[in-house]
Design a protein around this motif. Structure first.
Motif, PDB file in Angstrom:
ATOM      1  N   GLY A 255      23.304  25.226 -22.064  1.00 53.31           N
ATOM      2  CA  GLY A 255      24.124  26.301 -22.613  1.00 53.31           C
ATOM      3  C   GLY A 255      23.591  27.660 -22.211  1.00 53.31           C
ATOM      4  N   TRP A 256      22.257  27.794 -22.206  1.00 51.99           N
ATOM      5  CA  TRP A 256      21.633  29.058 -21.810  1.00 51.99           C
ATOM      6  C   TRP A 256      21.965  29.398 -20.367  1.00 51.99           C
TER       7      TRP A 256
ATOM      8  N   SER B 226      27.967  28.754 -42.690  1.00 49.07           N
ATOM      9  CA  SER B 226      27.149  28.269 -43.808  1.00 49.07           C
ATOM     10  C   SER B 226      25.764  27.822 -43.357  1.00 49.07           C
ATOM     11  N   SER B 227      25.542  27.822 -42.035  1.00 50.50           N
ATOM     12  CA  SER B 227      24.257  27.361 -41.505  1.00 50.50           C
ATOM     13  C   SER B 227      23.161  28.371 -41.772  1.00 50.50           C
ATOM     14  N   ASN B 228      21.975  27.865 -42.061  1.00 50.95           N
ATOM     15  CA  ASN B 228      20.816  28.725 -42.269  1.00 50.95           C
ATOM     16  C   ASN B 228      20.008  28.914 -40.981  1.00 50.95           C
ATOM     17  N   THR B 229      20.534  28.354 -39.881  1.00 50.53           N
ATOM     18  CA  THR B 229      19.814  28.469 -38.611  1.00 50.53           C
ATOM     19  C   THR B 229      19.621  29.928 -38.231  1.00 50.53           C
ATOM     20  N   PHE B 230      20.714  30.713 -38.320  1.00 47.82           N
ATOM     21  CA  PHE B 230      20.651  32.147 -38.044  1.00 47.82           C
ATOM     22  C   PHE B 230      21.396  32.886 -39.153  1.00 47.82           C
ATOM     23  N   THR B 231      20.666  33.574 -39.993  1.00 48.36           N
ATOM     24  CA  THR B 231      21.279  34.401 -41.019  1.00 48.36           C
ATOM     25  C   THR B 231      21.793  35.693 -40.390  1.00 48.36           C
TER      26      THR B 231
ATOM     27  N   LEU C 240      22.892  34.651 -26.147  1.00 45.65           N
ATOM     28  CA  LEU C 240      21.975  34.026 -25.186  1.00 45.65           C
ATOM     29  C   LEU C 240      20.592  33.852 -25.807  1.00 45.65           C
ATOM     30  N   ARG C 241      20.163  34.835 -26.595  1.00 43.37           N
ATOM     31  CA  ARG C 241      18.890  34.728 -27.316  1.00 43.37           C
ATOM     32  C   ARG C 241      18.921  33.551 -28.280  1.00 43.37           C
ATOM     33  N   CYS C 242      20.064  33.335 -28.936  1.00 44.13           N
ATOM     34  CA  CYS C 242      20.197  32.210 -29.864  1.00 44.13           C
ATOM     35  C   CYS C 242      20.015  30.881 -29.137  1.00 44.13           C
ATOM     36  N   LEU C 243      20.680  30.759 -27.998  1.00 43.33           N
ATOM     37  CA  LEU C 243      20.572  29.520 -27.215  1.00 43.33           C
ATOM     38  C   LEU C 243      19.143  29.280 -26.763  1.00 43.33           C
TER      39      LEU C 243
ATOM     40  N   THR D 201      21.200  40.134 -36.664  1.00 41.43           N
ATOM     41  CA  THR D 201      21.098  41.593 -36.531  1.00 41.43           C
ATOM     42  C   THR D 201      19.831  41.981 -35.784  1.00 41.43           C
ATOM     43  N   GLU D 202      18.751  41.267 -36.051  1.00 42.90           N
ATOM     44  CA  GLU D 202      17.497  41.540 -35.331  1.00 42.90           C
ATOM     45  C   GLU D 202      17.666  41.278 -33.836  1.00 42.90           C
ATOM     46  N   LEU D 203      18.368  40.185 -33.497  1.00 44.50           N
ATOM     47  CA  LEU D 203      18.624  39.878 -32.087  1.00 44.50           C
ATOM     48  C   LEU D 203      19.532  40.936 -31.459  1.00 44.50           C
TER      49      LEU D 203
END
Length: 291
Positions: A251-252, A22-27, A240-243, A32-34
């Motif tokens: 975490g990275w 439910s988070s809007n941090t990463f839709t 890893l890109r998200c972190l 998909t772009e990552l």
């Protein structure tokens, strides 16, 4: 049946990094772009460097004049090789690559490269070339595709999940339903008959089976041409890109070390592809001919 689509990949990234759905941090669009960035810039090069004939396809093309353009979908604009079909279409003659100086000599059989062009010498126009190259996987998409549900005859298929933006005619790619999701046809002109029905050219319709994907040209709902075992590497690298984006240094660092081990394990797993086969050198003079 296991799922390998982009939505499933996005869900797995969230599980790895404990990102609430439910988070809007990463839709899904963000993830998909990552995934696409990591697929094209990292996963594909990792698999290609093992030199085990992944991503290779062969296209036939009639030579007009003395030059052709390298297919835009070729990874790095690289060719594997070029050959000529004989008149029967049964045998190939491979064409040697020349240096630009040899090509300018004008009396040598072969070709050279010039930017995106393949320039031929002493290859007659009108011959059919077999162009072998490494095909770039389509970009992943979460919504710009549908799935063949049934074949109706008359070159028509019913589909599920038809994009609402598809009306009139659309340029689509037909993608096989099974791993490694090979592209069956590209840049197909499809007619959108209604909200659930698509009309395809007869030759394309003949190739389609229930469960195949029909996606907007250049896109795919599933990672193409890579083994399933590489999906986890793709997921981990996108996570890893998200972190990195979240500024989570600890975490990275942990995930980066794990990614290195996963890459090494994948290379070990896919090399060689034929485990029991070994190279032989045979003296042709010792081979007996049996009639």
């Amino acid at each position: 049946m296991a799922r390998y689509d982009t939505t499933d990949l996005c869900d797995k990234i969230r599980k790895i990094e404990a990102i609430p759905s439910s988070s809007n941090t990463f839709t899904d669009a963000d993830l998909t772009e990552l995934l696409n960035m990591e697929l094209q810039s990292y996963v594909v090069p990792v698999i290609q460097k093992v030199r085990e004939e992944y991503f290779v396809i062969v296209e036939n093309q009639v030579l007009v004049g003395n030059a052709i353009t390298i297919p835009p979908a070729a990874i790095g604009l690289r060719l594997r090789d070029i050959a000529i079909w004989d008149e029967s279409g049964q045998a190939l003659t491979f064409i040697p690559m020349l240096s630009p100086e040899e090509l300018n000599n004008g009396n040598m059989f072969g070709y050279t490269l010039r930017n995106e062009q393949v320039i031929f010498s002493m290859v007659p126009a009108g011959v059919t070339l077999a162009i072998s190259y490494f095909k770039r996987p389509n970009d992943l998409t979460v919504n710009d595709y549908c799935v063949v549900a049934a074949k109706l005859g008359g070159n028509q298929v019913t589909v599920t999940g038809m994009p609402s933006t598809w009306v009139g005619t659309e340029s689509v790619d037909i993608i096989g339903k099974t791993v490694p999701f090979i592209g069956k046809s590209v840049e197909v002109t499809a007619t959108i008959t209604n909200a659930t029905t698509i009309t395809l050219p007869a030759d394309v319709y003949a190739q389609v089976v229930v469960g195949d994907f029909i996606a907007a040209t250049g896109y795919s709902p599933v990672p193409q041409y890579i083994p399933v075992e590489a999906h986890t590497l793709l997921i981990q690298s996108a996570a890893l890109r998200c972190l990195q984006s979240l500024g989570d240094r600890d975490g990275w660092k942990v995930s980066s070390q794990k990614l290195g081990r996963m890459e090494a394990d994948l290379i070990s797993l896919i090399t060689p592809r034929v485990v029991s086969q070994y190279k032989k050198i045979v003296n042709s003079r010792t081979i007996k001919q049996f009639v």
